[in-house]
Motif scaffolding. Sequence first.
Motif, PDB file in Angstrom:
ATOM      1  N   ARG A  46     -78.975 -10.607 -43.400  1.00 20.81           N
ATOM      2  CA  ARG A  46     -79.187  -9.199 -43.714  1.00 20.81           C
ATOM      3  C   ARG A  46     -80.026  -9.052 -44.980  1.00 20.81           C
ATOM      4  O   ARG A  46     -80.883  -8.151 -45.081  1.00 20.81           O
ATOM      5  CB  ARG A  46     -77.836  -8.496 -43.887  1.00 20.81           C
ATOM      6  N   LEU A  47     -79.780  -9.937 -45.942  1.00 20.19           N
ATOM      7  CA  LEU A  47     -80.534  -9.893 -47.195  1.00 20.19           C
ATOM      8  C   LEU A  47     -81.915 -10.521 -47.075  1.00 20.19           C
ATOM      9  O   LEU A  47     -82.752 -10.357 -47.965  1.00 20.19           O
ATOM     10  CB  LEU A  47     -79.751 -10.638 -48.293  1.00 20.19           C
ATOM     11  N   GLY A  48     -82.125 -11.274 -45.984  1.00 17.84           N
ATOM     12  CA  GLY A  48     -83.379 -11.997 -45.847  1.00 17.84           C
ATOM     13  C   GLY A  48     -83.468 -13.175 -46.797  1.00 17.84           C
ATOM     14  O   GLY A  48     -84.542 -13.514 -47.294  1.00 17.84           O
ATOM     15  N   ARG A  49     -82.336 -13.826 -47.048  1.00 14.29           N
ATOM     16  CA  ARG A  49     -82.279 -14.932 -48.009  1.00 14.29           C
ATOM     17  C   ARG A  49     -81.877 -16.239 -47.310  1.00 14.29           C
ATOM     18  O   ARG A  49     -81.041 -16.230 -46.398  1.00 14.29           O
ATOM     19  CB  ARG A  49     -81.266 -14.641 -49.126  1.00 14.29           C
ATOM     20  N   SER A  50     -82.469 -17.328 -47.747  1.00 12.68           N
ATOM     21  CA  SER A  50     -82.024 -18.646 -47.301  1.00 12.68           C
ATOM     22  C   SER A  50     -80.944 -19.137 -48.262  1.00 12.68           C
ATOM     23  O   SER A  50     -80.973 -18.825 -49.465  1.00 12.68           O
ATOM     24  CB  SER A  50     -83.191 -19.635 -47.272  1.00 12.68           C
ATOM     25  N   ILE A  51     -79.985 -19.895 -47.741  1.00 16.47           N
ATOM     26  CA  ILE A  51     -78.887 -20.392 -48.576  1.00 16.47           C
ATOM     27  C   ILE A  51     -79.311 -21.723 -49.179  1.00 16.47           C
ATOM     28  O   ILE A  51     -79.377 -22.751 -48.501  1.00 16.47           O
ATOM     29  CB  ILE A  51     -77.603 -20.539 -47.748  1.00 16.47           C
ATOM     30  N   ALA A  52     -79.619 -21.681 -50.475  1.00 17.19           N
ATOM     31  CA  ALA A  52     -80.142 -22.866 -51.161  1.00 17.19           C
ATOM     32  C   ALA A  52     -79.045 -23.700 -51.813  1.00 17.19           C
ATOM     33  O   ALA A  52     -79.204 -24.919 -51.964  1.00 17.19           O
ATOM     34  CB  ALA A  52     -81.165 -22.437 -52.214  1.00 17.19           C
ATOM     35  N   TYR A  53     -77.949 -23.050 -52.226  1.00 21.21           N
ATOM     36  CA  TYR A  53     -76.870 -23.752 -52.921  1.00 21.21           C
ATOM     37  C   TYR A  53     -75.517 -23.347 -52.337  1.00 21.21           C
ATOM     38  O   TYR A  53     -75.280 -22.179 -52.031  1.00 21.21           O
ATOM     39  CB  TYR A  53     -76.874 -23.417 -54.420  1.00 21.21           C
ATOM     40  N   ALA A  54     -74.647 -24.340 -52.194  1.00 21.04           N
ATOM     41  CA  ALA A  54     -73.260 -24.120 -51.781  1.00 21.04           C
ATOM     42  C   ALA A  54     -72.380 -24.717 -52.873  1.00 21.04           C
ATOM     43  O   ALA A  54     -72.364 -25.940 -53.063  1.00 21.04           O
ATOM     44  CB  ALA A  54     -72.976 -24.776 -50.437  1.00 21.04           C
ATOM     45  N   ALA A  55     -71.690 -23.868 -53.619  1.00 22.89           N
ATOM     46  CA  ALA A  55     -70.928 -24.312 -54.788  1.00 22.89           C
ATOM     47  C   ALA A  55     -69.441 -24.074 -54.568  1.00 22.89           C
ATOM     48  O   ALA A  55     -69.031 -23.179 -53.823  1.00 22.89           O
ATOM     49  CB  ALA A  55     -71.402 -23.573 -56.037  1.00 22.89           C
ATOM     50  N   GLU A  56     -68.628 -24.886 -55.246  1.00 25.18           N
ATOM     51  CA  GLU A  56     -67.183 -24.662 -55.208  1.00 25.18           C
ATOM     52  C   GLU A  56     -66.591 -24.930 -56.576  1.00 25.18           C
ATOM     53  O   GLU A  56     -67.082 -25.766 -57.335  1.00 25.18           O
ATOM     54  CB  GLU A  56     -66.505 -25.499 -54.130  1.00 25.18           C
ATOM     55  N   THR A  77     -77.914 -27.317 -51.203  1.00 24.74           N
ATOM     56  CA  THR A  77     -77.503 -28.304 -52.193  1.00 24.74           C
ATOM     57  C   THR A  77     -76.078 -27.999 -52.634  1.00 24.74           C
ATOM     58  O   THR A  77     -75.762 -26.865 -52.994  1.00 24.74           O
ATOM     59  CB  THR A  77     -78.434 -28.259 -53.417  1.00 24.74           C
ATOM     60  N   ILE A  78     -75.215 -29.013 -52.604  1.00 21.40           N
ATOM     61  CA  ILE A  78     -73.812 -28.816 -52.977  1.00 21.40           C
ATOM     62  C   ILE A  78     -73.650 -28.949 -54.490  1.00 21.40           C
ATOM     63  O   ILE A  78     -74.144 -29.902 -55.103  1.00 21.40           O
ATOM     64  CB  ILE A  78     -72.902 -29.827 -52.254  1.00 21.40           C
ATOM     65  N   LEU A  79     -72.949 -28.002 -55.092  1.00 21.51           N
ATOM     66  CA  LEU A  79     -72.569 -28.039 -56.499  1.00 21.51           C
ATOM     67  C   LEU A  79     -71.054 -28.001 -56.564  1.00 21.51           C
ATOM     68  O   LEU A  79     -70.434 -27.078 -56.035  1.00 21.51           O
ATOM     69  CB  LEU A  79     -73.154 -26.844 -57.251  1.00 21.51           C
ATOM     70  N   ALA A  80     -70.442 -29.001 -57.180  1.00 22.09           N
ATOM     71  CA  ALA A  80     -68.983 -29.086 -57.178  1.00 22.09           C
ATOM     72  C   ALA A  80     -68.518 -29.938 -58.357  1.00 22.09           C
ATOM     73  O   ALA A  80     -69.289 -30.707 -58.935  1.00 22.09           O
ATOM     74  CB  ALA A  80     -68.492 -29.703 -55.863  1.00 22.09           C
ATOM     75  N   PRO A  81     -67.219 -29.811 -58.721  1.00 20.84           N
ATOM     76  CA  PRO A  81     -66.703 -30.594 -59.846  1.00 20.84           C
ATOM     77  C   PRO A  81     -66.704 -32.085 -59.558  1.00 20.84           C
ATOM     78  O   PRO A  81     -66.592 -32.529 -58.408  1.00 20.84           O
ATOM     79  CB  PRO A  81     -65.261 -30.080 -60.002  1.00 20.84           C
TER      80      PRO A  81
END
Length: 457
Positions: A46-56, A77-81
Amino acid sequence: MAKLDLIPVIDEGLGNSTYILDLGDGRALVMDPERDIRGVRAQARRLGRSIAYAAETHLHADFISGVRELAGSDGATILAPEVGPRGFTLPGLRDGDTVGLGALSLQAVATPGHSPEHLSYLVLDDGRIAGVFTGGSLMVGTAGRTDLVSPDQTVPLARAQYHSLQRLMELPDETPVWPTHGAGSFCSAAAGGDRVSTIGRERATNPLLQVSGEDAFVEALLGSLGTFPDYFLRLGEINKQGPAVLGAAPALAALTPGRVRELQDHGAQVIDVRTPADFAAGHIPGSLSNTLRPVFATWLGWLADPGKPVIIVRAPDQDPEDITWEAAKVGFDALAGELAGGLSAWNAAADAPDAEVVAPLVPADLIAPEATILDIRQAGEYAAGHVPGARNIELGALAGHLSEVPDGPVLVMCGHGERAMSAASILTAGGRTGISVLDGGPGDWTNATGKAIQTSR
């Protein structure tokens, strides 16, 4: 500093918020996604955005994380502890690490407590704080529970949680606070409906920030905790090792009545996801009632055995993908299948056992006076208001306490009827008879009888 475009994707059943942060350059970051990423993908489109980062923010205990799903399907790209060796490769983040996100950046802040590795993330816009993702640390009106690792870590983690919240209180009052867990989550004790806040509001109103000192904080936090599903104790390790990337909804194989009986004879569980009224009218003997609704995943994880095959019975208008994604959220990846044709096919099979019948839902004004009333809600719900004389055994504990339920007639009740029908199915599968279910909750009983409910607080 421009206003951030942040969209929450809320799972009312699990009580969790996933956030989509628009990075302003055609890309987005997704914070704390669940495994069912259909809602996240729809919002990104809906936003017209690609998902570049998946963080937790931490190793989630209440759901299977969706970061690997987004990495596998969207190239995120995954960002996580940093948590030590994982079953998949990613650059683990530590306190103070900063990741550039184009015009924005994300800075990790160590906030252990809800889990040992927990990070909060400051969103920085041109070096200025635009908000903080607090995950399971600071929440609206409360803080994350600390008893999900091991009993010997509960108090040390509660003490760590105290210092983490004190650290977050160093942020400016106007800083937006975006927690993952909220109302409806067993990771949280707050009952309010707000899902976001500010540092100043929490400083002024959060009960855990009004107590004096670390010891009082620990006592208040631990005193607020109720029970939680035992699947919380196994999902963290699955998330650490890396859940399988599903890509699409797991399929439900069509099973004949004969095959269902054969699988049952070898230990398979039948989960009936139809409404309580449909289940009451007739169901496969020994099946568990768990109506497909927002909290379906929680009760599937709590009441079903992950080590045994699961067979689904559904109504024709219930979407199989909704069932399989809900199951996958709590680690039930490969269901054995579904009864083809539903209960009508079972009833039509010449050699199938007759469908069992639970007494129809009983209106509050027709309760048999001799019936034992069994209230299977959480202890906190029961204490807040219950029918006088009702016994309380929580649904999650019922299977282990059947001996405490007297012989029928027994009227089972909850808040609306779905959990009570789950309890009735457990009781009948355990050989109990004379079981009925209240159509409604304590308020309906009061309206029908004119009598006041009783509190235990």
